[in-house]
Design a protein around this motif. Structure first.
Motif, PDB file in Angstrom:
ATOM      1  N   HIS A 182       0.813  -1.228   0.000  1.00  0.00           N
ATOM      2  CA  HIS A 182       0.000   0.000   0.000  1.00  0.00           C
ATOM      3  C   HIS A 182       0.851   1.285   0.000  1.00  0.00           C
ATOM      4  O   HIS A 182       0.409   2.311   0.524  1.00  0.00           O
ATOM      5  N   THR A 183       2.036   1.254  -0.578  1.00  0.00           N
ATOM      6  CA  THR A 183       2.857   2.482  -0.717  1.00  0.00           C
ATOM      7  C   THR A 183       3.452   2.610  -2.120  1.00  0.00           C
ATOM      8  O   THR A 183       4.303   3.461  -2.362  1.00  0.00           O
ATOM      9  N   ARG A 184       3.029   1.754  -3.041  1.00  0.00           N
ATOM     10  CA  ARG A 184       3.611   1.796  -4.392  1.00  0.00           C
ATOM     11  C   ARG A 184       3.314   3.142  -5.098  1.00  0.00           C
ATOM     12  O   ARG A 184       4.187   3.739  -5.753  1.00  0.00           O
ATOM     13  N   GLY A 185       2.074   3.622  -5.008  1.00  0.00           N
ATOM     14  CA  GLY A 185       1.723   4.893  -5.647  1.00  0.00           C
ATOM     15  C   GLY A 185       2.472   6.076  -5.046  1.00  0.00           C
ATOM     16  O   GLY A 185       2.914   6.993  -5.774  1.00  0.00           O
ATOM     17  N   LEU A 186       2.651   6.033  -3.710  1.00  0.00           N
ATOM     18  CA  LEU A 186       3.385   7.108  -3.021  1.00  0.00           C
ATOM     19  C   LEU A 186       4.847   7.112  -3.442  1.00  0.00           C
ATOM     20  O   LEU A 186       5.449   8.183  -3.681  1.00  0.00           O
ATOM     21  N   ASP A 197       6.902  21.345  -6.016  1.00  0.00           N
ATOM     22  CA  ASP A 197       5.536  20.931  -5.684  1.00  0.00           C
ATOM     23  C   ASP A 197       5.128  19.753  -6.587  1.00  0.00           C
ATOM     24  O   ASP A 197       5.409  19.777  -7.796  1.00  0.00           O
ATOM     25  N   LEU A 198       4.434  18.777  -6.009  1.00  0.00           N
ATOM     26  CA  LEU A 198       3.995  17.599  -6.768  1.00  0.00           C
ATOM     27  C   LEU A 198       2.465  17.506  -6.752  1.00  0.00           C
ATOM     28  O   LEU A 198       1.814  17.837  -5.745  1.00  0.00           O
ATOM     29  N   LYS A 199       1.926  17.055  -7.847  1.00  0.00           N
ATOM     30  CA  LYS A 199       0.483  16.824  -7.930  1.00  0.00           C
ATOM     31  C   LYS A 199       0.198  15.385  -7.490  1.00  0.00           C
ATOM     32  O   LYS A 199       0.705  14.426  -8.090  1.00  0.00           O
ATOM     33  N   VAL A 200      -0.573  15.243  -6.425  1.00  0.00           N
ATOM     34  CA  VAL A 200      -0.847  13.908  -5.863  1.00  0.00           C
ATOM     35  C   VAL A 200      -1.780  13.128  -6.784  1.00  0.00           C
ATOM     36  O   VAL A 200      -2.870  13.620  -7.121  1.00  0.00           O
ATOM     37  N   SER A 201      -1.364  11.946  -7.174  1.00  0.00           N
ATOM     38  CA  SER A 201      -2.165  11.100  -8.070  1.00  0.00           C
ATOM     39  C   SER A 201      -3.334  10.458  -7.312  1.00  0.00           C
ATOM     40  O   SER A 201      -3.364  10.417  -6.078  1.00  0.00           O
ATOM     41  N   LEU A 202      -4.281   9.930  -8.086  1.00  0.00           N
ATOM     42  CA  LEU A 202      -5.443   9.255  -7.495  1.00  0.00           C
ATOM     43  C   LEU A 202      -5.019   8.019  -6.691  1.00  0.00           C
ATOM     44  O   LEU A 202      -5.534   7.752  -5.614  1.00  0.00           O
ATOM     45  N   GLU A 203      -4.041   7.255  -7.219  1.00  0.00           N
ATOM     46  CA  GLU A 203      -3.531   6.059  -6.530  1.00  0.00           C
ATOM     47  C   GLU A 203      -2.911   6.430  -5.199  1.00  0.00           C
ATOM     48  O   GLU A 203      -3.142   5.777  -4.179  1.00  0.00           O
ATOM     49  N   GLU A 243      -4.011   5.387  -1.236  1.00  0.00           N
ATOM     50  CA  GLU A 243      -3.092   4.802  -0.263  1.00  0.00           C
ATOM     51  C   GLU A 243      -3.036   5.642   1.008  1.00  0.00           C
ATOM     52  O   GLU A 243      -2.998   5.103   2.124  1.00  0.00           O
ATOM     53  N   LEU A 244      -3.066   6.974   0.866  1.00  0.00           N
ATOM     54  CA  LEU A 244      -3.080   7.844   2.049  1.00  0.00           C
ATOM     55  C   LEU A 244      -4.364   7.644   2.850  1.00  0.00           C
ATOM     56  O   LEU A 244      -4.346   7.622   4.101  1.00  0.00           O
ATOM     57  N   ARG A 245      -5.467   7.486   2.121  1.00  0.00           N
ATOM     58  CA  ARG A 245      -6.741   7.243   2.814  1.00  0.00           C
ATOM     59  C   ARG A 245      -6.703   5.893   3.558  1.00  0.00           C
ATOM     60  O   ARG A 245      -7.218   5.755   4.673  1.00  0.00           O
ATOM     61  N   PHE A 246      -6.105   4.888   2.933  1.00  0.00           N
ATOM     62  CA  PHE A 246      -5.978   3.560   3.569  1.00  0.00           C
ATOM     63  C   PHE A 246      -5.205   3.648   4.881  1.00  0.00           C
ATOM     64  O   PHE A 246      -5.624   3.113   5.911  1.00  0.00           O
ATOM     65  N   LYS A 259      -6.345   2.590   8.520  1.00  0.00           N
ATOM     66  CA  LYS A 259      -5.885   1.261   8.927  1.00  0.00           C
ATOM     67  C   LYS A 259      -4.578   1.240   9.709  1.00  0.00           C
ATOM     68  O   LYS A 259      -4.180   0.184  10.191  1.00  0.00           O
ATOM     69  N   LEU A 260      -3.924   2.349   9.844  1.00  0.00           N
ATOM     70  CA  LEU A 260      -2.610   2.324  10.482  1.00  0.00           C
ATOM     71  C   LEU A 260      -2.662   1.753  11.884  1.00  0.00           C
ATOM     72  O   LEU A 260      -1.787   0.997  12.296  1.00  0.00           O
ATOM     73  N   VAL A 261      -3.720   2.114  12.600  1.00  0.00           N
ATOM     74  CA  VAL A 261      -3.822   1.658  13.983  1.00  0.00           C
ATOM     75  C   VAL A 261      -3.917   0.129  14.072  1.00  0.00           C
ATOM     76  O   VAL A 261      -3.508  -0.479  15.056  1.00  0.00           O
ATOM     77  N   LEU A 262      -4.470  -0.480  13.020  1.00  0.00           N
ATOM     78  CA  LEU A 262      -4.625  -1.936  13.033  1.00  0.00           C
ATOM     79  C   LEU A 262      -3.323  -2.677  12.779  1.00  0.00           C
ATOM     80  O   LEU A 262      -3.142  -3.810  13.216  1.00  0.00           O
ATOM     81  N   TYR A 263      -2.418  -2.053  12.030  1.00  0.00           N
ATOM     82  CA  TYR A 263      -1.182  -2.741  11.648  1.00  0.00           C
ATOM     83  C   TYR A 263       0.026  -2.260  12.451  1.00  0.00           C
ATOM     84  O   TYR A 263       1.138  -2.704  12.204  1.00  0.00           O
ATOM     85  N   ASN A 264      -0.187  -1.393  13.378  1.00  0.00           N
ATOM     86  CA  ASN A 264       0.933  -0.899  14.171  1.00  0.00           C
ATOM     87  C   ASN A 264       1.369  -1.971  15.166  1.00  0.00           C
ATOM     88  O   ASN A 264       0.532  -2.663  15.750  1.00  0.00           O
ATOM     89  N   GLY A 265       2.614  -2.144  15.360  1.00  0.00           N
ATOM     90  CA  GLY A 265       3.098  -3.081  16.362  1.00  0.00           C
ATOM     91  C   GLY A 265       3.823  -4.282  15.813  1.00  0.00           C
ATOM     92  O   GLY A 265       4.034  -5.259  16.512  1.00  0.00           O
ATOM     93  N   HIS A 266       4.229  -4.279  14.565  1.00  0.00           N
ATOM     94  CA  HIS A 266       4.998  -5.396  14.001  1.00  0.00           C
ATOM     95  C   HIS A 266       6.371  -5.452  14.664  1.00  0.00           C
ATOM     96  O   HIS A 266       7.026  -4.453  14.886  1.00  0.00           O
ATOM     97  N   ARG A 267       6.811  -6.715  15.046  1.00  0.00           N
ATOM     98  CA  ARG A 267       8.094  -6.865  15.749  1.00  0.00           C
ATOM     99  C   ARG A 267       9.261  -6.446  14.863  1.00  0.00           C
ATOM    100  O   ARG A 267       9.288  -6.751  13.674  1.00  0.00           O
ATOM    101  N   PHE A 268      10.244  -5.802  15.453  1.00  0.00           N
ATOM    102  CA  PHE A 268      11.457  -5.413  14.724  1.00  0.00           C
ATOM    103  C   PHE A 268      12.416  -6.590  14.577  1.00  0.00           C
ATOM    104  O   PHE A 268      13.357  -6.539  13.817  1.00  0.00           O
ATOM    105  N   TRP A 269      12.184  -7.651  15.381  1.00  0.00           N
ATOM    106  CA  TRP A 269      13.070  -8.819  15.322  1.00  0.00           C
ATOM    107  C   TRP A 269      12.226 -10.095  15.464  1.00  0.00           C
ATOM    108  O   TRP A 269      11.073 -10.047  15.879  1.00  0.00           O
TER     109      TRP A 269
END
Length: 615
Positions: free
Chosen positions: A12-16, A29-35, A39-42, A46-56
């Motif tokens: 979910h960061t390919r367009g960014l 200045d950049l014009k933000v694409s629809l894609e 991804e920013l809306r996602f 959803k960030l709160v749901l995926y936060n907390g992945h182990r670093f190791w």
């Protein structure tokens, strides 16, 4: 982002990233694409749901457990400074469950057995069923040890019938710990086991001090000497169950040369082959509760002895047969939630009779089931199913459906016995003479196999004119009064008295001995000899007799061991001038119909009927 959020960040960061790569300076200045907007809306949502992945990576497990299940049972072990094993068998109901259920149940039970060891630790669990558990599936080839334990049948894992245990508990208890048990057969809440178990107090009871407890000891036979030694070392109290095997290695540890128990055995009780207290649930019925409620010591003693006396109303073999039939009814009823095995309901029992008829195709099995349940109910003070009209109709209907023509075995004749004796070598071996003596004795005395096997040396008296056998117990002697069967010397080659004398001489038997007369043989380089103890088995004697008949040119399928009794009875019945009363007494028959069932009249005697009717 991948470091903090995991693989989802790449998706979910390919367009960014494409937008960032299109810049030629950090200050444009950049014009933000629809894609990129999607991804920013996602990520906003959803960030709160995926936060907390182990670093190791997670730390490695500090406990490793393997488990497996088979059609017989379950097994598992924990790898930790050696191998701790948990193992058990499925009940008959559990064996019918799916393989996935059994694998899950194996995990639960092994986990329960090792719960105290695994608590607070990270565990790696290995099983060969992918439907069971997520952490790690392994191929069956890598789970061989757990698979072995799941198929292991512990033939030494036995226990006394609960009713018999309760009787001994009332007599010498209360017992506090069952030292040789498992969760499936433990008589007490506290027990020690061979394998790890969820409820066990100790694995390997010999690592525990038994002192201070009233121990219940029902060990495997091979552990009896060790159990006796450990009990003595602990200076403890308890009750131990041992077979009455006087030749066993443990017997001298209990009994001295004079045949008396050592002083450390304070009391003992011999349990008969068909004891009166092995009947499930009967002692809990109202009549027996009332009998056992007396507090007076003398009355209490009488009440404890009464069940065994009641069972003596039937022969041991009959009691054993009825107990087997009752247990078959109980096993059939157990998995059916709508049926109770005791007390017995007539409406449920007739369904069982239908099942017995369809499964066995045997009238005898149906009659045995009715008689066994009626016997149980009679002792329990309940109404008997045999008196019920519906049960009678079902039994009669099944008997008609299952009726088959009887194929009675042929009778042995005097001529066949003469052939058998003539076929003996000039210097016959002990085995030849033993077989000849048995055959002639069974024919001349109208003997059943049980009577032959039960004859002791001291039961034989031989004189110049006769031989007398003392029959201690017989199928028709319900009250064990005994009987004597005389046999005259005939002077012929088939004389049973002369053949018996040859057997006694060759076998070096002493007629004062209480040992069995017809014993198994021992073959050595020096020849044949009789074993000092034991009696010839039915299977072995039948095998020898059938081989001999086949060698003489007869069809062995037409004869049985009972053919000798029938042959002797037939020869006597067709002999002129022999009084019927003496004939009946010699065969120990109680009724005319029983006697006539053994006799095959000669054609000559049957022709006398038509000759004398005046035509």
């Amino acid at each position: 982002m991948s470091l903090g959020l995991g693989p989802i960040a790449r998706l979910h960061t390919r367009g960014l990233y494409r937008l960032l790569n299109s810049r030629f300076s950090w200050f444009v200045d950049l014009k933000v694409s629809l894609e990129a907007k999607e991804e920013l809306r996602f990520w906003a949502e959803k960030l709160v749901l995926y936060n907390g992945h182990r670093f190791w990576n997670a730390p490695s497990a500090v406990r490793v457990v393997f488990s497996d299940a088979s059609g017989l049972g379950y097994g598992g072990y924990m790898v930790e400074h050696g191998c701790h094993v948990a193992q058990g068998q499925w009940t008959e109901h559990e064996r019918g469950k799916s393989s996935t259920w059994r694998e899950l149940a194996a995990v639960v039970r092994v986990l329960g057995a090792f719960a105290s060891k695994l608590a607070g630790n990270r565990v790696k669990w290995c099983t060969d069923n992918q439907n069971v558990i997520e952490p790690e599936w392994i191929p069956r080839a890598e789970n061989e040890l757990a698979d072995y334990f799941s198929r292991l049948i512990d033939y030494d894992d036995w226990s006394l019938n609960p009713a018999m245990f309760q009787t001994l508990n009332n007599l010498w208890g209360a017992y506090t710990v069952d030292r040789f048990a498992s969760s499936q057969n433990s008589q007490l809440l506290r027990f020690n086991s061979r394998f790890w178990d969820a409820a066990t107090e100790a694995v390997d009871t010999f690592t525990v001090n038994w002192k201070g407890e009233n121990n219940w000891l029902c060990p495997p036979v091979y552990l009896i000497p060790r159990a006796l030694g450990h009990a003595r070392n602990c200076n403890c109290e308890g009750t131990i169950i041992v077979p009455q095997w006087r030749s066993a290695v443990f017997w001298p540890l209990l009994v001295g040369r004079e045949g008396q128990f050592y002083s450390f055995v304070k009391d003992h009780w011999y349990i008969d082959a068909s004891p009166g207290l092995v009947l499930p649930d009967i002692l809990t019925t109202e009549i027996w509760q009332e009998i056992g409620a007396y507090k007076d010591p003398q009355l209490a003693h009488l009440s404890k002895a009464l069940p065994d006396t009641v069972l003596k109303a039937r022969a041991d073999a009959t009691v054993k047969k009825y107990l087997g039939a009752f247990n078959r009814w109980s096993r059939w009823a157990e998995p059916k939630t709508e049926i109770t095995s005791f007390p017995v309901s007539t409406t449920q029992f007739v369904l069982y009779l239908q099942h017995v008829g369809e499964a066995t195709k045997s009238k005898a099995a149906v009659v045995e089931a009715v008689n066994a349940i009626s016997w149980i109910q009679r002792m329990a003070g309940q109404e008997e199913v045999s008196h019920n009209g519906l049960v009678k109709l079902v039994m009669e209907g099944l008997q008609r459906q299952l009726a088959r023509p009887k194929e009675k075995k042929e009778s042995i004749t005097v001529e066949m016995l003469q052939e058998k004796v003539d076929a003996m070598s000039k210097t016959p071996s002990l085995s030849e003479v033993r077989l000849a003596a048995i055959c002639l004795l069974a024919f001349a005395g109208f003997l059943r196999f049980s009577e032959i096997a039960g004859i002791r040396c001291c039961d034989v008296t031989i004189s110049a004119t006769k031989m007398v056998l003392n029959i201690v117990s017989s199928q028709t002697d319900q009250f064990r009064q005994g009987d004597q069967v005389p046999m005259a010397r005939s002077g012929s080659v088939t004389c049973p008295v002369a053949m018996m004398e040859r057997y006694i001489k060759l076998g070096r038997l002493e007629l004062s001995s209480t040992g069995c007369l017809f014993r198994p043989l021992v073959h050595t380089k020096n020849g044949e000899s009789l074993r000092p103890t034991g009696s010839i088995s039915y299977t072995r004697l039948r095998e020898i007799v059938m081989d001999k008949l086949k060698n003489l040119g007869y069809d062995p399928n037409r004869y049985g061991l009972h053919s000798f009794r029938a042959g002797g009875a037939t020869a006597a019945a067709n002999a002129p001038g022999l009084k019927d009363r003496l004939f009946k007494r010699h065969g120990r028959w109680k009724s005319e119909s029983a006697k006539d069932g053994y006799v095959k009249d000669s054609e000559e005697r049957r022709l006398e009927v038509s000759k004398r009717i005046g035509l």
